[in-house]
Design an enzyme around this catalytic site. Structure first.
Site, PDB file in Angstrom:
ATOM      1  N   ASP A 175     -25.195  39.647   6.180  1.00 51.95           N
ATOM      2  CA  ASP A 175     -25.268  41.088   5.902  1.00 51.95           C
ATOM      3  C   ASP A 175     -25.786  41.835   7.135  1.00 51.95           C
ATOM      4  O   ASP A 175     -25.312  42.918   7.479  1.00 51.95           O
ATOM      5  CB  ASP A 175     -26.202  41.332   4.709  1.00 51.95           C
ATOM      6  CG  ASP A 175     -25.839  40.435   3.546  1.00 51.95           C
ATOM      7  OD1 ASP A 175     -24.781  40.653   2.945  1.00 51.95           O
ATOM      8  OD2 ASP A 175     -26.586  39.474   3.266  1.00 51.95           O
ATOM      9  N   HIS A 203     -29.257  39.365  -1.412  1.00 50.13           N
ATOM     10  CA  HIS A 203     -27.893  39.229  -0.871  1.00 50.13           C
ATOM     11  C   HIS A 203     -26.928  39.569  -2.013  1.00 50.13           C
ATOM     12  O   HIS A 203     -26.345  38.692  -2.649  1.00 50.13           O
ATOM     13  CB  HIS A 203     -27.651  37.805  -0.356  1.00 50.13           C
ATOM     14  CG  HIS A 203     -26.208  37.578   0.004  1.00 50.13           C
ATOM     15  ND1 HIS A 203     -25.587  38.191   1.057  1.00 50.13           N
ATOM     16  CD2 HIS A 203     -25.247  36.836  -0.589  1.00 50.13           C
ATOM     17  CE1 HIS A 203     -24.318  37.836   1.107  1.00 50.13           C
ATOM     18  NE2 HIS A 203     -24.090  37.012   0.109  1.00 50.13           N
TER      19      HIS A 203
HETATM   20  N1  LIG Z   1     -25.251  34.006   1.429  1.00 54.23           N
HETATM   21  C1  LIG Z   1     -24.095  34.358   1.945  1.00 54.23           C
HETATM   22  O1  LIG Z   1     -24.054  35.191   2.868  1.00 54.23           O
HETATM   23  C2  LIG Z   1     -22.799  33.773   1.454  1.00 54.23           C
HETATM   24  C3  LIG Z   1     -21.605  34.117   2.083  1.00 54.23           C
HETATM   25  C4  LIG Z   1     -20.413  33.547   1.635  1.00 54.23           C
HETATM   26  C5  LIG Z   1     -20.421  32.662   0.551  1.00 54.23           C
HETATM   27  N2  LIG Z   1     -21.607  32.372  -0.041  1.00 54.23           N
HETATM   28  C6  LIG Z   1     -21.658  31.393  -1.143  1.00 54.23           C
HETATM   29  O2  LIG Z   1     -21.598  30.075  -0.576  1.00 54.23           O
HETATM   30  C7  LIG Z   1     -21.135  29.161  -1.566  1.00 54.23           C
HETATM   31  C8  LIG Z   1     -20.012  28.283  -1.021  1.00 54.23           C
HETATM   32  O3  LIG Z   1     -18.869  29.071  -0.748  1.00 54.23           O
HETATM   33  P1  LIG Z   1     -17.475  28.375  -0.344  1.00 54.23           P
HETATM   34  O4  LIG Z   1     -16.536  29.490  -0.137  1.00 54.23           O
HETATM   35  O5  LIG Z   1     -17.686  27.349   0.694  1.00 54.23           O
HETATM   36  O6  LIG Z   1     -17.108  27.675  -1.723  1.00 54.23           O
HETATM   37  P2  LIG Z   1     -16.146  26.420  -1.960  1.00 54.23           P
HETATM   38  O7  LIG Z   1     -15.850  26.376  -3.408  1.00 54.23           O
HETATM   39  O8  LIG Z   1     -15.011  26.432  -0.992  1.00 54.23           O
HETATM   40  O9  LIG Z   1     -17.095  25.195  -1.567  1.00 54.23           O
HETATM   41  C9  LIG Z   1     -18.199  24.847  -2.344  1.00 54.23           C
HETATM   42  C10 LIG Z   1     -18.306  23.347  -2.287  1.00 54.23           C
HETATM   43  O10 LIG Z   1     -19.492  22.979  -2.997  1.00 54.23           O
HETATM   44  C11 LIG Z   1     -19.187  21.792  -3.675  1.00 54.23           C
HETATM   45  N3  LIG Z   1     -20.166  21.561  -4.736  1.00 54.23           N
HETATM   46  C12 LIG Z   1     -20.160  22.011  -6.020  1.00 54.23           C
HETATM   47  N4  LIG Z   1     -21.228  21.529  -6.656  1.00 54.23           N
HETATM   48  C13 LIG Z   1     -21.934  20.790  -5.763  1.00 54.23           C
HETATM   49  C14 LIG Z   1     -23.117  20.028  -5.838  1.00 54.23           C
HETATM   50  N5  LIG Z   1     -23.799  19.932  -6.994  1.00 54.23           N
HETATM   51  N6  LIG Z   1     -23.538  19.374  -4.739  1.00 54.23           N
HETATM   52  C15 LIG Z   1     -22.842  19.437  -3.580  1.00 54.23           C
HETATM   53  N7  LIG Z   1     -21.692  20.125  -3.451  1.00 54.23           N
HETATM   54  C16 LIG Z   1     -21.248  20.792  -4.540  1.00 54.23           C
HETATM   55  C17 LIG Z   1     -17.760  21.984  -4.171  1.00 54.23           C
HETATM   56  O11 LIG Z   1     -17.136  20.754  -4.532  1.00 54.23           O
HETATM   57  C18 LIG Z   1     -17.121  22.618  -2.942  1.00 54.23           C
HETATM   58  O12 LIG Z   1     -16.581  21.656  -2.063  1.00 54.23           O
HETATM   59  C19 LIG Z   1     -20.722  30.021  -2.748  1.00 54.23           C
HETATM   60  O13 LIG Z   1     -21.788  30.042  -3.674  1.00 54.23           O
HETATM   61  C20 LIG Z   1     -20.526  31.392  -2.129  1.00 54.23           C
HETATM   62  O14 LIG Z   1     -20.646  32.426  -3.078  1.00 54.23           O
HETATM   63  C21 LIG Z   1     -22.771  32.899   0.381  1.00 54.23           C
HETATM   64  O1  LIG Z   2     -19.899  38.312  -2.068  1.00 56.55           O
HETATM   65  C1  LIG Z   2     -19.708  37.122  -2.319  1.00 56.55           C
HETATM   66  O2  LIG Z   2     -19.714  36.653  -3.453  1.00 56.55           O
HETATM   67  C2  LIG Z   2     -19.459  36.163  -1.185  1.00 56.55           C
HETATM   68  C3  LIG Z   2     -20.528  36.190  -0.193  1.00 56.55           C
HETATM   69  O3  LIG Z   2     -21.797  36.218  -0.726  1.00 56.55           O
HETATM   70  C4  LIG Z   2     -20.342  37.276   0.818  1.00 56.55           C
HETATM   71  O4  LIG Z   2     -21.247  38.090   0.992  1.00 56.55           O
HETATM   72  O5  LIG Z   2     -19.290  37.293   1.481  1.00 56.55           O
END
Ligand SMILES: NC(=O)c1ccc[n+]([C@@H]2O[C@H](COP(=O)([O-])OP(=O)(O)OC[C@H]3O[C@@H](n4cnc5c(N)ncnc54)[C@H](O)[C@@H]3O)[C@@H](O)[C@H]2O)c1
Ligand SMILES: O=C(O)C[C@H](O)C(=O)O
Length: 347
Positions: A175, A203
């Site tokens: 962010d 977030h």
């Molecule tokens: N904080 C931030 O700025 C931010 C930004 C983008 C995404 N995110 C979050 O990050 C996370 C991952 O996003 P992504 O796009 O890579 O998702 P994704 O679905 O592509 O990957 C998530 C992975 O986690 C695995 N997983 C599920 N349960 C699990 C467990 N118990 N132990 C280990 N692995 C497990 C899944 O099998 C998958 O491979 C999501 O929660 C998303 O919302 C946060």
């Molecule tokens: O907004 C979402 O759910 C995905 C991630 O946290 C983001 O900020 O891109």
């Protein structure tokens, strides 16, 4: 020599290779994981002279894909990458790690609010808290990326009481970087010339991107961004909304949540935490509130921080006007609600 042996390669009198740092990435077969692990292996997280050993965790249905990521890491022949562990066993994944980047979980899909993914994710963080507490290195630094990031980090902290609370953080650097990007686009300047934005709070779409202290470097020195933008109406409305809603806008455009920017920002977060923030610059990190700026303790809340010698400190003494106060309290209130919702999901 075995891969796990501590290597000290003396190639010249002063040329001693550092000991590898073990970095855990959970959810490593997912889209952020796929973008993140090569960045770590290239030195974007810990520096260009720091060898690493990657520990990658995912769940059984993703085991084959996880193994494919391991194969690609080997094929890329990264000089800094000393070993790769790809596993679905949480104990093996957590054993001896120095840094844990917790990405594993279920991402938000189009039309979903973060609260919708709450129950699936907080129970994962409760379970993984104890594995980290028992098996990671004592001073392991934890960064939670998976949403709801602040509340997952809080649950991890509460269920891993022996991990120092200063070691548990969540990602709001994405962010922060988004806000820098919006200001540089608006002024048509380099993003590296903009600094000291603040992301306060969660977030989520209640986060408060604050430009009150942002400065821009120009040929005549540092200038306040607010003065250069000269459009308070834009700063108070469209700018804030764009940053708050950027995650949703990426999901709408890609039909997937942000991945390369999330991975890059996770590297920024750990790099600055471990190696320090540049002089005169702060960054935003979700950290355990100590009551600074009147934010209740007991929440993981994003603050402006500086880092030195592997420790973060909240920047103190910033003036908070009434507009900021209202927004900072609103996002704190959302975190209080999320916390009670998280506990109700765990019961
Ligand atoms: N904080 C931030 O700025 C931010 C930004 C983008 C995404 N995110 C979050 O990050 C996370 C991952 O996003 P992504 O796009 O890579 O998702 P994704 O679905 O592509 O990957 C998530 C992975 O986690 C695995 N997983 C599920 N349960 C699990 C467990 N118990 N132990 C280990 N692995 C497990 C899944 O099998 C998958 O491979 C999501 O929660 C998303 O919302 C946060
Ligand atoms: O907004 C979402 O759910 C995905 C991630 O946290 C983001 O900020 O891109």
């Amino acid at each position: 020599m075995s891969k796990n042996a501590v290597r000290v390669l003396v190639t010249g009198a002063a040329d001693i290779e550092k000991e590898p740092i073990r970095v855990l990435v959970t959810g490593a077969a997912g889209q952020i994981g796929y973008a993140l692990v090569p960045m770590v292996a290239r030195g974007a997280m810990l520096g260009p002279d720091q060898p690493v050993i990657l520990h990658m965790l995912d769940i059984e249905p993703a085991a084959e894909a996880l193994n494919g990521v391991k194969m690609e890491l080997i094929d890329a022949a990264f000089p800094l990458l000393k070993d790769v562990i790809a596993t679905t066993d949480v104990v093996e994944a957590c054993t001896g790690v120095d840094i844990a980047v917790m990405v594993g979980g279920f991402p938000r899909k189009e039309g979903m609010e973060r609260k919708d993914v709450m129950s699936k994710n907080v129970s994962i963080y409760k379970a993984q808290a104890s594995a980290l507490e028992k098996h990671a290195n004592t001073n392991c630094k934890v960064l939670v990326v998976a949403n709801p990031a602040n509340t997952n980090a809080l649950i991890l902290k509460e269920f891993a009481p022996s991990i120092p609370e200063k070691n548990i953080t969540c990602l709001t650097r994405l962010d922060h970087n988004r806000a820098l990007g919006q200001i540089s686009e608006r002024l048509d300047i380099q993003v590296s010339d903009v600094k000291n934005v603040i992301i306060w709070g969660n977030h989520s779409s209640t986060q408060y991107p604050d430009v009150s202290h942002v400065t821009v470097t120009s040929s005549d020195g540092q200038k306040p961004a607010r003065e250069l933008i000269a459009d308070d109406q834009w700063l108070r409305t469209e700018f804030i909304k764009t940053v708050q809603q950027r995650g949703a806008a990426i999901i709408k455009a890609r039909k997937l949540s942000s991945a390369l920017s999330a991975a890059s920002s996770a590297c920024d977060h750990i790099r600055d935490w471990v190696l320090g923030t540049p002089k005169g610059t702060w960054v935003s990190m979700g950290v355990y509130s100590d009551g600074s700026y009147g934010i209740p303790s007991g929440l993981i809340y994003s603050f402006p921080v500086t880092c030195e010698k592997g420790e973060w400190s909240i920047v103190q003494g910033l003036k908070i006007n009434e507009f900021s106060r209202t927004k900072m309290d609103a996002t704190a209130n959302e975190l209080i609600e999320e916390k009670s919702l998280a506990y109700s999901c765990l019961n």
